[in-house]
Design a protein around this motif. Structure first.
Motif, PDB file in Angstrom:
ATOM      1  N   ASP A 205       2.125   4.020   4.245  1.00 49.76           N
ATOM      2  CA  ASP A 205       2.358   2.863   4.045  1.00 49.76           C
ATOM      3  C   ASP A 205       1.961   1.934   4.784  1.00 49.76           C
ATOM      4  N   LEU A 206       1.392   0.587   3.849  1.00 46.77           N
ATOM      5  CA  LEU A 206       0.781  -0.339   4.527  1.00 46.77           C
ATOM      6  C   LEU A 206       1.579  -1.045   4.757  1.00 46.77           C
ATOM      7  N   ARG A 207       3.177  -1.292   4.731  1.00 45.33           N
ATOM      8  CA  ARG A 207       4.259  -1.897   4.361  1.00 45.33           C
ATOM      9  C   ARG A 207       4.946  -2.019   5.799  1.00 45.33           C
ATOM     10  N   LYS A 208       4.613  -0.769   6.224  1.00 48.38           N
ATOM     11  CA  LYS A 208       5.028   0.087   7.632  1.00 48.38           C
ATOM     12  C   LYS A 208       3.493  -0.553   8.608  1.00 48.38           C
ATOM     13  N   LEU A 209       2.707  -0.830   8.315  1.00 48.30           N
ATOM     14  CA  LEU A 209       1.682  -1.063   9.491  1.00 48.30           C
ATOM     15  C   LEU A 209       1.571  -2.555   9.574  1.00 48.30           C
ATOM     16  N   VAL A 210       1.740  -3.075   8.577  1.00 44.03           N
ATOM     17  CA  VAL A 210       1.368  -4.750   8.607  1.00 44.03           C
ATOM     18  C   VAL A 210       2.775  -5.470   7.563  1.00 44.03           C
ATOM     19  N   THR A 211       3.736  -5.193   8.848  1.00 45.93           N
ATOM     20  CA  THR A 211       5.421  -5.810   8.602  1.00 45.93           C
ATOM     21  C   THR A 211       4.714  -7.301   8.435  1.00 45.93           C
ATOM     22  N   GLY A 212       5.442  -7.725   8.099  1.00 48.04           N
ATOM     23  CA  GLY A 212       5.799  -9.250   7.659  1.00 48.04           C
ATOM     24  C   GLY A 212       5.335  -9.733   7.054  1.00 48.04           C
ATOM     25  N   LEU A 213       4.914  -8.441   5.831  1.00 52.16           N
ATOM     26  CA  LEU A 213       4.221  -9.624   4.445  1.00 52.16           C
ATOM     27  C   LEU A 213       4.550  -9.010   3.247  1.00 52.16           C
ATOM     28  N   GLU A 214       4.297 -10.935   2.620  1.00 54.42           N
ATOM     29  CA  GLU A 214       5.503 -10.175   1.010  1.00 54.42           C
ATOM     30  C   GLU A 214       4.985  -8.973   0.664  1.00 54.42           C
ATOM     31  N   PRO A 215       5.564  -9.105  -0.649  1.00 50.95           N
ATOM     32  CA  PRO A 215       5.301  -7.689  -1.267  1.00 50.95           C
ATOM     33  C   PRO A 215       3.319  -8.271  -1.729  1.00 50.95           C
ATOM     34  N   ALA A 216       4.060  -9.713  -2.249  1.00 52.14           N
ATOM     35  CA  ALA A 216       2.289  -9.573  -3.136  1.00 52.14           C
ATOM     36  C   ALA A 216       1.273  -8.871  -2.490  1.00 52.14           C
ATOM     37  N   GLY A 217       1.414  -9.893  -1.098  1.00 52.87           N
ATOM     38  CA  GLY A 217       0.742  -9.882   0.009  1.00 52.87           C
ATOM     39  C   GLY A 217       0.408  -8.475   0.141  1.00 52.87           C
ATOM     40  N   ILE A 218       1.320  -7.063   0.504  1.00 53.44           N
ATOM     41  CA  ILE A 218       0.669  -6.241   0.480  1.00 53.44           C
ATOM     42  C   ILE A 218      -0.658  -5.617  -0.676  1.00 53.44           C
ATOM     43  N   ASP A 219       0.376  -5.753  -1.455  1.00 54.39           N
ATOM     44  CA  ASP A 219      -0.290  -5.677  -3.042  1.00 54.39           C
ATOM     45  C   ASP A 219      -2.141  -5.818  -3.248  1.00 54.39           C
ATOM     46  N   LEU A 220      -2.418  -7.159  -2.698  1.00 60.18           N
ATOM     47  CA  LEU A 220      -3.825  -8.037  -2.049  1.00 60.18           C
ATOM     48  C   LEU A 220      -4.510  -7.245  -0.977  1.00 60.18           C
ATOM     49  N   LEU A 221      -3.716  -6.497  -0.677  1.00 59.59           N
ATOM     50  CA  LEU A 221      -4.642  -6.121   0.629  1.00 59.59           C
ATOM     51  C   LEU A 221      -5.042  -4.369  -0.043  1.00 59.59           C
ATOM     52  N   HIS A 222      -3.985  -3.838  -0.262  1.00 62.68           N
ATOM     53  CA  HIS A 222      -4.259  -2.684  -0.945  1.00 62.68           C
ATOM     54  C   HIS A 222      -6.060  -2.826  -2.084  1.00 62.68           C
ATOM     55  N   LYS A 223      -5.815  -3.919  -2.416  1.00 67.25           N
ATOM     56  CA  LYS A 223      -6.604  -4.166  -4.059  1.00 67.25           C
ATOM     57  C   LYS A 223      -8.205  -4.440  -3.099  1.00 67.25           C
ATOM     58  N   LEU A 224      -8.169  -5.553  -1.654  1.00 67.75           N
ATOM     59  CA  LEU A 224      -8.975  -5.642  -0.605  1.00 67.75           C
ATOM     60  C   LEU A 224      -9.408  -4.343   0.035  1.00 67.75           C
ATOM     61  N   LEU A 225      -8.337  -3.762   0.313  1.00 71.35           N
ATOM     62  CA  LEU A 225      -9.104  -2.253   1.011  1.00 71.35           C
ATOM     63  C   LEU A 225      -8.952  -1.649   0.246  1.00 71.35           C
ATOM     64  N   TYR A 226      -9.531  -1.438  -0.905  1.00 68.39           N
ATOM     65  CA  TYR A 226     -10.012  -0.260  -2.021  1.00 68.39           C
ATOM     66  C   TYR A 226     -11.150   0.752  -1.281  1.00 68.39           C
ATOM     67  N   MET A 227     -10.737   1.622  -1.062  1.00 70.46           N
ATOM     68  CA  MET A 227     -12.180   2.703  -0.321  1.00 70.46           C
ATOM     69  C   MET A 227     -13.048   2.453  -1.552  1.00 70.46           C
ATOM     70  N   ASP A 228     -13.117   3.296  -2.692  1.00 71.44           N
ATOM     71  CA  ASP A 228     -14.262   2.947  -3.794  1.00 71.44           C
ATOM     72  C   ASP A 228     -15.125   1.456  -3.741  1.00 71.44           C
ATOM     73  N   PRO A 229     -16.317   1.323  -3.198  1.00 74.91           N
ATOM     74  CA  PRO A 229     -16.315  -0.183  -3.433  1.00 74.91           C
ATOM     75  C   PRO A 229     -16.144  -0.738  -5.215  1.00 74.91           C
ATOM     76  N   LYS A 230     -16.398   0.270  -5.888  1.00 75.85           N
ATOM     77  CA  LYS A 230     -16.743   0.127  -7.275  1.00 75.85           C
ATOM     78  C   LYS A 230     -14.838  -0.320  -7.775  1.00 75.85           C
ATOM     79  N   GLY A 231     -14.456  -0.086  -7.582  1.00 72.26           N
ATOM     80  CA  GLY A 231     -12.930  -0.166  -7.259  1.00 72.26           C
ATOM     81  C   GLY A 231     -12.655  -1.392  -7.064  1.00 72.26           C
ATOM     82  N   ARG A 232     -13.406  -2.185  -5.376  1.00 73.26           N
ATOM     83  CA  ARG A 232     -12.382  -2.884  -5.132  1.00 73.26           C
ATOM     84  C   ARG A 232     -12.586  -4.011  -5.737  1.00 73.26           C
ATOM     85  N   ILE A 233     -11.274  -4.995  -5.424  1.00 71.99           N
ATOM     86  CA  ILE A 233     -11.136  -6.214  -6.468  1.00 71.99           C
ATOM     87  C   ILE A 233     -12.673  -7.232  -5.636  1.00 71.99           C
ATOM     88  N   THR A 234     -13.065  -8.437  -6.807  1.00 74.65           N
ATOM     89  CA  THR A 234     -13.738  -8.870  -6.033  1.00 74.65           C
ATOM     90  C   THR A 234     -12.977 -10.489  -5.605  1.00 74.65           C
TER      91      THR A 234
END
Lengths: 286, 301
Positions: free
Chosen positions: A245-274
């Motif tokens: 759970d990234l919320r527990k690892l990257v503490t203090g980041l607002e929910p919208a930030g966690i969502d963006l972080l998930h999209k930036l760190l999407y494993m499959d490059p084809k599904g990663r946000i630009t």
């Protein structure tokens, strides 16, 4: 070269200098050519493109100077003092302000998106290449630690901050394949690091790096990354991990930030946000 | 990543190209009359060498490099082999920018060792401060042609309603094609060396409209002159030189003089075989577009 005076060595092949005409401090990067080969067209095209690029968040290549006869050229960049690593160390309190993080991330994404609009993959985005002017919080990225791909030269300093912490999983498994998505991954790593003030995936070697990524983001499966087992035949060596759970690892980041972080760190490059899509993310909308 | 001479910065950064064009001007360090002969010789050699490469913009770019190089380094005119070396190296660099990764190949006629050509290339790169993405008149055509608005006569009205956009594009294309021919021709005229590329582009388009759409010419001229990037007096000066050159083209064609060089042969004889040249030109441009920017990414580090 008579226009520039060397002041100090920063690292191998990189110097601090002074432009004698403008009295401006500059960074000089020496680039050697392979012996007995002419300057390849691809290199001329790349350098001339970097020279033509103008962006508020990219350190400008001011000049290109021939050095001696045939052997090398010197790339002259505008100079900035504080990189992100030092900035976090010197101004830990400033970095705790969510607005600062948001503003810095926005600028990194603007730079990445500008590179990508030219179809250039930076390939080396990391805190050591990311400079900040403390007076204005203007962020600029640079490409000093350049062209391993071009010269097969070992210009990268082994003492330099471990670059592989910011490398995307697809690069770690298959060095040949790269796309603009690898920069987006690096930006994600930097984002997390700005929040927690330490690298998210820090390992001691490239091998362990992949294990570290799997341990946090989950080991890829056919569902999460179709075709991964085909491009990486050693997958079975790694333990099967579930995503943390990234919320527990990257503490203090607002929910919208966690969502963006998930999209930036999407494993499959084809599904990663630009980078461009990321700039439109809801995280930046307040 | 690739270099497209018609879109040198790969993006529509109009302001940047207007701001940067002066950096790409060959500052004239010598009296044009005194080295007229030398420039002409090298331009001829460049035309000959680039003919083999069969790429429409190579000779243009190579001549641009040569003038800029000559502005920094004087070339001794009494040594024919130096002229040849400079010409070959300019062509080789231009081909590297527009075409493939390598420049000129070893060739019996070349008479130079490739290593010597490469050293000369390196010297030219240095003299030009590696600014090889030249901003030429071609970069401004798209911008200026947008000022051309066809005022339909009543005769054309029916057609206009049918497919207005098609006609619009068609006229713009015709103007662009003719202006491109004129710009190729204009490069040979050393009188134009001091003019900014944007002015040459605007003048070439005005000449084209004067030939093809004479009734629209005054409107077109007014709207280009009022553009904030254009100095009207300079434009008028440049236009009259370009127009003179185009008129000369007609005369030399009528008197069937031998063309001065290959470029003349290629482009000035096109007035009466317009459609053929158009086709050739389009094919050339298409090839260029296919090879341009954006297919394969490259990595910085």
């Amino acid at each position: 070269m008579e226009k520039y005076k060397l002041i100090a060595k920063i690292k191998k092949g990189v110097f601090q200098g002074l432009c004698l005409l403008s009295s401006q401090t500059v960074t000089l990067k020496q680039l050697g050519f392979p012996d007995n080969e002419g300057v390849p067209g691809s290199l001329i095209k790349e350098i001339t493109l970097l020279q033509a690029m103008r962006h508020a968040n990219i350190i400008r290549l001011i000049d290109v100077v021939n050095h001696q006869e045939q052997s090398s050229i010197v790339l002259v960049y505008e100079s900035m003092e504080t990189n992100l690593t030092s900035f976090i160390r010197i101004y830990p309190k400033v970095m705790k302000i969510p607005r600062t993080i948001k503003e810095l991330l926005r600028q990194i994404l603007l730079a990445a998106s500008y590179y990508h609009s030219f179809n250039i993959v930076h390939g080396g985005i990391k805190p050591a290449n990311t400079f900040i002017d403390p007076a204005t919080n203007t962020l600029k990225i640079t490409d000093f630690v350049w062209p391993r791909t071009l010269f097969n030269s070992n210009t990268e300093d082994p003492n330099e901050e471990l670059g592989f912490c910011y490398k995307a999983p697809e690069i770690l498994v298959e060095h040949k394949q790269f796309s603009t998505a690898i920069d987006v991954w690096s930006v994600g790593c930097i984002f997390a690091e700005m929040v927690t003030q330490k690298p998210l995936f820090s390992a001691t070697s490239e091998f362990h790096q992949l294990a570290k990524i799997f341990s946090i983001m989950g080991t890829p499966s056919e569902e999460t990354w179709p075709g991964f087992s085909r491009i990486y035949r050693y997958l079975h060596i790694y333990n099967h991990c579930k995503p943390k759970d990234l919320r527990k690892l990257v503490t203090g980041l607002e929910p919208a930030g966690i969502d963006l972080l998930h999209k930036l760190l999407y494993m499959d490059p084809k599904g990663r946000i630009t980078a461009r899509q990321a700039l439109e993310h809801v995280y930046f909308q307040n | 990543m690739e270099f497209d001479i018609q879109n040198p910065l790969s993006q529509d950064l109009q302001q940047s190209i207007f701001a940067m064009e002066s950096d790409h001007l060959p500052l004239l360090n010598s009296d044009l009359d005194s080295d007229h002969h030398l420039r002409r010789q090298i331009i001829n050699l460049i035309s000959i060498f680039s003919q083999k490469l069969n790429h429409p913009f190579v000779s243009y770019l190579a001549i641009n490099y040569f003038h800029r190089f000559h502005a920094v380094h004087s070339i001794p005119g009494d040594k024919p082999w130096i002229l040849k070396l400079v010409a070959v190296s300019c062509v080789s660099l231009a081909f590297k920018m527009i075409g493939g990764d390598s420049g000129v190949q070893k060739d019996d006629e070349l008479m130079f060792d490739i290593g010597i050509v490469e050293r000369m290339e390196f010297m030219i790169l240095g003299a030009l401060q590696w600014r090889m993405r030249s901003i030429t008149p071609f970069a401004f055509i798209k911008f200026f042609v947008s000022f051309f608005k066809l005022r339909m006569s009543s005769f054309d009205d029916d057609n206009a309603n049918d497919d207005d956009q098609y006609h619009h594009n068609h006229h713009h294309q015709a103007l662009k094609d003719r202006a491109t021919e004129i710009i190729f021709k204009a490069q040979i005229d050393l009188k134009l060396l001091g003019f900014k590329p944007s002015l040459i582009a605007a003048s070439a388009l005005l000449c084209a409209s004067h030939e093809l759409y004479p009734f629209q010419f005054p409107y077109f001229k007014n709207s280009i002159s009022s553009c904030s990037y254009v100095n009207e007096d300079e434009l008028l000066k440049c236009y009259s030189v370009v127009q003179e050159l185009v008129m000369d083209g007609y005369e030399s064609m009528l008197s069937c003089k031998t063309p001065i060089n290959v470029l003349d042969l290629d482009y000035s004889s096109s007035e009466d075989t317009h459609s053929k040249t158009d086709e050739d030109e389009k094919r050339g441009l298409k090839r260029l577009k296919m090879s341009t920017f954006g297919k394969t990414p490259f990595q910085l580090s």
